[in-house]
Design a protein around this motif. Structure first.
Motif, PDB file in Angstrom:
ATOM      1  N   GLU A 139       0.829  -1.204   0.000  1.00  0.00           N
ATOM      2  CA  GLU A 139       0.000   0.000   0.000  1.00  0.00           C
ATOM      3  C   GLU A 139       0.861   1.250   0.000  1.00  0.00           C
ATOM      4  OE1 GLU A 139      -2.924   0.009   3.069  1.00  0.00           O
ATOM      5  OE2 GLU A 139      -3.938  -1.809   2.352  1.00  0.00           O
ATOM      6  N   GLU A 140       1.863   1.258   0.890  1.00  0.00           N
ATOM      7  CA  GLU A 140       2.757   2.431   0.947  1.00  0.00           C
ATOM      8  C   GLU A 140       3.600   2.531  -0.326  1.00  0.00           C
ATOM      9  OE1 GLU A 140       2.954   0.840   5.323  1.00  0.00           O
ATOM     10  OE2 GLU A 140       2.499   0.043   3.329  1.00  0.00           O
ATOM     11  N   LEU A 141       4.093   1.388  -0.781  1.00  0.00           N
ATOM     12  CA  LEU A 141       4.975   1.381  -1.949  1.00  0.00           C
ATOM     13  C   LEU A 141       4.266   1.922  -3.184  1.00  0.00           C
ATOM     14  CD1 LEU A 141       7.725   0.508  -3.182  1.00  0.00           C
ATOM     15  CD2 LEU A 141       6.681  -1.713  -3.636  1.00  0.00           C
ATOM     16  N   LEU A 142       3.068   1.450  -3.436  1.00  0.00           N
ATOM     17  CA  LEU A 142       2.349   1.835  -4.649  1.00  0.00           C
ATOM     18  C   LEU A 142       1.720   3.222  -4.543  1.00  0.00           C
ATOM     19  CD1 LEU A 142       0.691  -1.591  -5.524  1.00  0.00           C
ATOM     20  CD2 LEU A 142       2.819  -0.606  -6.386  1.00  0.00           C
ATOM     21  N   ALA A 143       1.769   3.792  -3.329  1.00  0.00           N
ATOM     22  CA  ALA A 143       1.265   5.149  -3.152  1.00  0.00           C
ATOM     23  C   ALA A 143       2.361   6.196  -3.312  1.00  0.00           C
ATOM     24  CB  ALA A 143       0.612   5.284  -1.777  1.00  0.00           C
ATOM     25  N   LEU A 144       3.587   5.747  -3.581  1.00  0.00           N
ATOM     26  CA  LEU A 144       4.719   6.679  -3.681  1.00  0.00           C
ATOM     27  C   LEU A 144       4.816   7.362  -5.038  1.00  0.00           C
ATOM     28  CD1 LEU A 144       7.469   4.633  -1.806  1.00  0.00           C
ATOM     29  CD2 LEU A 144       6.152   6.589  -0.954  1.00  0.00           C
ATOM     30  N   GLN A 145       4.022   6.912  -6.009  1.00  0.00           N
ATOM     31  CA  GLN A 145       4.036   7.541  -7.320  1.00  0.00           C
ATOM     32  C   GLN A 145       2.898   8.573  -7.392  1.00  0.00           C
ATOM     33  OE1 GLN A 145       3.855   3.883  -7.208  1.00  0.00           O
ATOM     34  NE2 GLN A 145       6.057   4.151  -6.834  1.00  0.00           N
TER      35      GLN A 145
END
Length: 235
Positions: free
Chosen positions: A25-31
């Protein structure tokens, strides 16, 4: 074939343990969100650079562990970690190639939203430079304690652990140069020659970095051995 789902048991907010452990969730929200794109190719540009920083984080970790082994006089374990770090650089270089598909007109739209941001400010590359400096000092110190020069080492057996570690360091250095070659090639393909980068640095200045060496003594030893051989043969 289907498998029954199992409940998540790890701490976190994801629906599955995979999501919780990988922090997807955090990773894919970084873009950036699509609504914030000035062009859809921003996603390509951002993911390439973000993933590079992740690989460089891993590379830095490997080099730090290699340094600890080197300080303990353990050339074998240090070599394995430097080899793995070099492989990470190979992967970074290969995935940089996808930016060749970025049309210059698309990047011209994206470029203004980068502000003054530049790859020269990459924390991963900054830490890599410090790590290689530390390794170079430690390796030179170890050779000095054994009363060896790099040329002496290269006159020895390639199976010697120190020789193998020296070659791993050279391989890593070469991987940096190959990345720089690819970076320069991609930059000029997308931006062109004779233009200024986002930090007002000439793009063509990237070419001057290709020949820079992080372990210069190991390269100079080759020159020393070649010149010594030439003197023995004579005109």
């Amino acid at each position: 074939m289907t498998t029954s789902s199992l409940p998540a048991v790890l701490p976190g907010t994801g629906a599955t343990d995979y999501a919780r452990y990988m922090r997807t969730e955090e990773l894919l929200a970084l873009q950036k969100d699509p609504a914030d794109w000035v062009h859809p190719d921003e996603l390509l540009f951002q993911i390439v650079h973000q993933s590079t920083e992740l690989w460089l984080k891993l590379t830095r970790s490997h080099l730090s562990r290699a340094l600890a082994h080197l300080d303990a006089g353990q050339a074998g374990p240090a070599e394995l970690l430097v080899d793995r770090a070099a492989e990470a650089l190979r992967l970074i270089t290969e995935h940089l190639r996808i930016l060749r598909s970025l049309p210059p007109a698309h990047f011209a739209v994206i470029r203004p939203v980068l502000g003054n941001g530049s790859g020269f400010e990459s924390p991963g590359w900054r830490l890599l430079r410090s790590a290689t400096t530390e390794l170079d000092i430690a390796f030179s110190r170890l050779l000095s304690s054994l009363r060896l020069t790099p040329a002496d080492l290269y006159r020895g057996q390639p199976s010697d652990p120190l020789y193998r570690l020296a070659e791993a360091l050279v391989e890593f250095d070469e991987r940096i140069a190959l990345w720089r070659c690819e970076h320069y090639s991609v930059a000029t393909r997308v931006i062109g020659h004779g233009v200024l980068g986002t930090r007002h640095t000439p793009v063509d200045s990237l070419a001057s970095l290709i020949s820079h060496r992080r372990f210069p003594a190991l390269w100079e030893a080759r020159t020393e051995l070649t010149e010594a051989s030439s003197r023995r043969v004579g005109p």
